[in-house]
Write a protein that holds these residues in place. Structure first.
Motif, short mmCIF file in Angstrom:
data_model
loop_
_atom_site.label_atom_id
_atom_site.label_comp_id
_atom_site.label_asym_id
_atom_site.label_seq_id
_atom_site.Cartn_x
_atom_site.Cartn_y
_atom_site.Cartn_z
N LEU A 14 -8.14 -60.70 43.74
CA LEU A 14 -7.57 -60.14 42.51
C LEU A 14 -8.54 -59.17 41.84
O LEU A 14 -8.12 -58.18 41.24
CB LEU A 14 -7.19 -61.26 41.54
N VAL A 15 -9.84 -59.43 41.97
CA VAL A 15 -10.84 -58.53 41.39
C VAL A 15 -10.83 -57.20 42.13
O VAL A 15 -10.82 -56.12 41.51
CB VAL A 15 -12.26 -59.15 41.45
N THR A 16 -10.82 -57.23 43.46
CA THR A 16 -10.81 -55.99 44.22
C THR A 16 -9.51 -55.22 44.03
O THR A 16 -9.49 -54.00 44.19
CB THR A 16 -11.01 -56.27 45.72
N GLY A 17 -8.45 -55.93 43.67
CA GLY A 17 -7.18 -55.28 43.36
C GLY A 17 -7.07 -54.85 41.91
O GLY A 17 -6.03 -54.35 41.48
N GLN A 18 -8.16 -55.04 41.14
CA GLN A 18 -8.24 -54.64 39.73
C GLN A 18 -7.17 -55.32 38.87
O GLN A 18 -6.68 -54.75 37.90
CB GLN A 18 -8.14 -53.12 39.60
N VAL A 19 -6.86 -56.57 39.24
CA VAL A 19 -5.94 -57.36 38.42
C VAL A 19 -6.71 -58.11 37.36
O VAL A 19 -6.26 -58.22 36.21
CB VAL A 19 -5.14 -58.34 39.31
N VAL A 20 -7.88 -58.65 37.71
CA VAL A 20 -8.75 -59.33 36.75
C VAL A 20 -10.12 -58.66 36.81
O VAL A 20 -10.52 -58.12 37.85
CB VAL A 20 -8.88 -60.84 37.08
N PRO A 21 -10.85 -58.66 35.68
CA PRO A 21 -12.14 -57.95 35.63
C PRO A 21 -13.28 -58.66 36.35
O PRO A 21 -14.24 -58.03 36.78
CB PRO A 21 -12.42 -57.84 34.14
N HIS A 22 -13.22 -59.98 36.47
CA HIS A 22 -14.29 -60.73 37.11
C HIS A 22 -13.73 -61.99 37.74
O HIS A 22 -12.60 -62.42 37.43
CB HIS A 22 -15.37 -61.11 36.08
N ASN A 23 -14.52 -62.60 38.62
CA ASN A 23 -14.11 -63.82 39.30
C ASN A 23 -14.60 -65.03 38.52
O ASN A 23 -15.79 -65.32 38.52
CB ASN A 23 -14.68 -63.84 40.72
N PRO A 24 -13.71 -65.77 37.86
CA PRO A 24 -14.14 -66.91 37.06
C PRO A 24 -14.67 -68.08 37.88
O PRO A 24 -15.31 -68.99 37.35
CB PRO A 24 -12.87 -67.31 36.31
N ALA A 25 -14.41 -68.07 39.19
CA ALA A 25 -14.87 -69.17 40.05
C ALA A 25 -16.23 -68.87 40.70
O ALA A 25 -16.83 -69.76 41.31
CB ALA A 25 -13.84 -69.45 41.15
N ALA A 26 -16.71 -67.64 40.54
CA ALA A 26 -17.94 -67.24 41.23
C ALA A 26 -19.15 -68.06 40.80
O ALA A 26 -20.03 -68.36 41.61
CB ALA A 26 -18.20 -65.76 41.01
#
Length: 317
Positions: free
Chosen positions: A100-112
């Motif tokens: 979703l991040v690479t698709g620019q749907v969300v700004p960051h990965n909350p699970a990272a």
């Protein structure tokens, strides 16, 4: 394509509320990014569970998911699930949000930034048969019928070639071939990796009997292991599903008087352990099993089980 989309979880309100682009990207994750059907089902289950939990926690959109939500969900899982399961589900969420991040749907990965539970193991949990039990199982199968020939050939293939059941059931008749005057089998393992290996003489005999007596030898494009057509006792043209193979293994073990709760993966571990007990090397076992690392192969090595049992018997009271 429809079956692949159906394998993804229903696009929840959290996804649709982020817009049509988010919904499409979410579904594309399961269609495009995950090729293995078993991984797809596991990731779909994890994503559905996580999104349902988020909705219950008051999260209104997938773009509003924060590391705190992922951490709380992970902590809840640790109370009811084993560490490897929790780590797998967390990996699914991390992978989904990366997409979703690479698709620019969300700004960051909350699970990272969320860490899963600690888990280390030096030995797998797959039940293993000793050599005499494996021989007992193979010898107990009535091979006067096509189903008996099929079952014996499938079990022997997993034992003597260390094949995963998924790779075995994906084989076609043409994947059994002669090379250098010996029978070889061609397997397609995880990640689409092709793997060829010569047959042990016992497996060669079982495969020859199976192919010649069922007439499959003349059908090179046919699935190697098929279901039995209802009411005929003969092989159909439908590939044997993995669940049916598991039921067959359990049924055959029970009929052979084997009480160990074995599964399809048992034969991979049984074959590797028998090979190592007879002087085989870990490096060659890894190559035969198509493992990228000998560390994975070591999980299947149960030679030390015998030592443990001998030591336990030293306790005299």
């Amino acid at each position: 394509m429809k079956s692949i989309v159906a394998a993804a979880p229903a696009v929840s309100l959290l996804v649709t509320s982020a817009g049509e682009r988010a919904s499409l990207r979410f579904l594309e994750f399961f269609v495009s990014a995950i090729r293995n059907p078993h991984t797809r089902r596991a990731y779909a289950r994890a994503a559905g569970d996580f999104l349902a939990w988020c909705a219950g926690a008051g999260v209104t959109s997938i773009t509003a998911v924060q590391p705190l939500h992922v951490a709380a969900w992970t902590e809840l899982l640790t109370q009811t699930h084993a560490a490897p399961t929790v780590k797998q589900r967390l990996a699914a969420i991390r992978h989904l949000f990366d997409w979703l991040v690479t698709g620019q749907v969300v700004p960051h990965n909350p699970a990272a930034s969320v860490r899963g539970p600690s888990h280390t193991t030096k030995q797998g949990k797959t039940p293993v048969l000793d050599a005499s039990e494996a021989r007992q199982l193979l010898d107990s199968i009535d091979v006067s019928t096509p189903i008996g020939l099929r079952d014996r050939a499938l079990i022997a293939l997993m034992v003597f070639s260390f094949a995963r059941v998924g790779a075995a059931l994906a084989m076609r008749v043409e994947d059994v071939y002669v090379q250098q005057r010996r029978l070889w089998v061609r397997l397609r393992e995880k990640g689409g990796k092709a793997h060829a290996i010569p047959c042990h003489h016992t497996l060669e005999a079982y495969l020859h009997a199976y192919l010649s007596q069922t007439g499959l030898r003349d059908e090179p494009k046919s699935p190697l292991f098929c279901t039995i057509a209802r009411g005929t006792g003969q092989l159909s043209i439908t590939p044997l599903p993995q669940a049916n193979a598991y039921a067959m293994v359990r049924r055959r073990a029970l009929a052979a008087g084997i009480v160990t709760p074995i599964g399809n993966h048992t034969f991979r571990a049984t074959g590797i352990t028998a090979y190592l007990k007879n002087g085989g090397t870990l490096e060659n076992a890894a190559a035969m099993a198509n493992h990228a690392s000998t560390r994975t192969t070591q999980l299947y090595d149960r030679r030390h089980d015998d030592i443990s049992l001998d030591e336990v018997e030293r306790i005299h009271l």
